[in-house]
Design an enzyme around this catalytic site. Structure first.
Site, PDB file in Angstrom:
ATOM      1  N   LYS A  13     -26.518  42.379 -21.208  1.00  0.00           N
ATOM      2  CA  LYS A  13     -27.841  41.920 -20.749  1.00  0.00           C
ATOM      3  C   LYS A  13     -28.930  42.252 -21.776  1.00  0.00           C
ATOM      4  CE  LYS A  13     -28.122  44.294 -16.897  1.00  0.00           C
ATOM      5  NZ  LYS A  13     -26.859  45.059 -16.864  1.00  0.00           N
ATOM      6  N   ARG A  87     -32.374  45.112  -9.054  1.00  0.00           N
ATOM      7  CA  ARG A  87     -31.058  45.741  -8.938  1.00  0.00           C
ATOM      8  C   ARG A  87     -30.610  45.846  -7.495  1.00  0.00           C
ATOM      9  NH1 ARG A  87     -30.702  48.550 -13.770  1.00  0.00           N
ATOM     10  NH2 ARG A  87     -28.840  49.776 -14.097  1.00  0.00           N
ATOM     11  N   ARG A 121     -20.986  52.338 -27.063  1.00  0.00           N
ATOM     12  CA  ARG A 121     -22.319  51.783 -27.325  1.00  0.00           C
ATOM     13  C   ARG A 121     -23.229  52.822 -27.983  1.00  0.00           C
ATOM     14  NH1 ARG A 121     -25.436  48.825 -22.502  1.00  0.00           N
ATOM     15  NH2 ARG A 121     -25.395  50.829 -21.439  1.00  0.00           N
ATOM     16  N   ARG A 154     -26.391  57.005 -25.067  1.00  0.00           N
ATOM     17  CA  ARG A 154     -27.159  57.286 -23.852  1.00  0.00           C
ATOM     18  C   ARG A 154     -26.453  58.339 -23.013  1.00  0.00           C
ATOM     19  NH1 ARG A 154     -28.634  51.617 -21.117  1.00  0.00           N
ATOM     20  NH2 ARG A 154     -28.223  52.910 -19.292  1.00  0.00           N
ATOM     21  N   ARG A 165     -21.840  53.974 -11.998  1.00  0.00           N
ATOM     22  CA  ARG A 165     -22.782  52.860 -12.141  1.00  0.00           C
ATOM     23  C   ARG A 165     -22.132  51.547 -11.704  1.00  0.00           C
ATOM     24  NH1 ARG A 165     -24.376  53.771 -18.133  1.00  0.00           N
ATOM     25  NH2 ARG A 165     -25.581  51.871 -17.975  1.00  0.00           N
TER      26      ARG A 165
END
Ligand code: AMP
Length: 206
Positions: A13, A87, A121, A154, A165
């Protein structure tokens, strides 16, 4: 031009929203980036949301919705692409009351691929550009190609938090997909493969 990008964490995203925002000169609004900045500046809001973010949970709904909707009202004269918001069904309804969303684009990525993507990531601390240690590494280890900024992992991108998540995504964000489907603005895009090809499909929809 008022768009929403939907999809599980790590579905791309952020990457695709940045491309779309650049192409049409509209604002890229990432609720996660806004909240992370509040946490790193240790603001009152940051203090309230930090514990939720560390656990990969939805933060205090009403407060976050108000902050993000105010942010959109003040920063998007030519339109926006939302990433990470709405969300929940509550957030989707509040958004719709204020803004007419023309397209909600869902990036579909299987769960095993998500875990691989997220744990590899890396994000630039200065410009927010996103890399992957295997699939899209920077030229110099730990440094952003675009601005030389430091790349970081992160704190909520660990495997355990990612699984949580995903659970939150299935429970809370799936109803958002149904919400936009009912409004007849939902479009599905396969979120695996070349970034440029995925972007081409998004442009086609737009
Ligand atoms: P993201 O960068 O979109 O993956 O968001 C990181 C974390 O920020 C999430 O796991 C939540 O704890 C929090 N967050 C981001 N967007 C929202 C939102 N729209 N509502 C509530 N919490 C959010």
């Amino acid at each position: 031009m008022k768009f929403v990008l939907l999809g599980p964490p790590g579905s791309g995203k952020g990457t695709q929203a940045k491309k779309l925002a650049k192409k049409f000169e509209i604002a890229h609004i990432s609720s996660g980036d806004i909240l992370r900045s509040e946490v790193s500046r240790d603001t009152a809001l940051g203090k309230q949301v930090k514990q939720y973010m560390d656990r990969g949970e939805i933060g205090p709904q009403e407060l976050i919705t108000e902050v993000i909707l105010n942010y959109i009202s003040g920063n998007c004269p030519f339109g926006f692409v939302l990433d990470g918001f709405p969300r929940t069904r509550y957030q989707a309804k509040k958004l719709e009351e204020k803004f007419d969303i023309v397209a909600a684009i869902l990036l579909d990525v299987p769960e095993d691929e998500i875990i691989k993507r997220i744990t590899g990531r890396r994000t630039c601390r200065d410009c927010g550009r996103i890399y992957h240690v295997d699939y899209n590494p920077p030229e110099n280890d730990g440094k952003c190609d675009a601005c030389g900024g430091e790349l970081f992992l992160r704190s909520d991108d660990t495997e355990e938090t990612v699984r949580n998540r995903m659970k939150v995504y299935y429970e809370e964000t799936m109803p958002v997909i149904e919400f936009f489907e009912k409004k007849k603005v939902l479009h599905r895009v396969v979120g695996t493969g070349e970034q440029e090809k995925i972007f081409g499909e998004i442009l086609h929809i737009v």
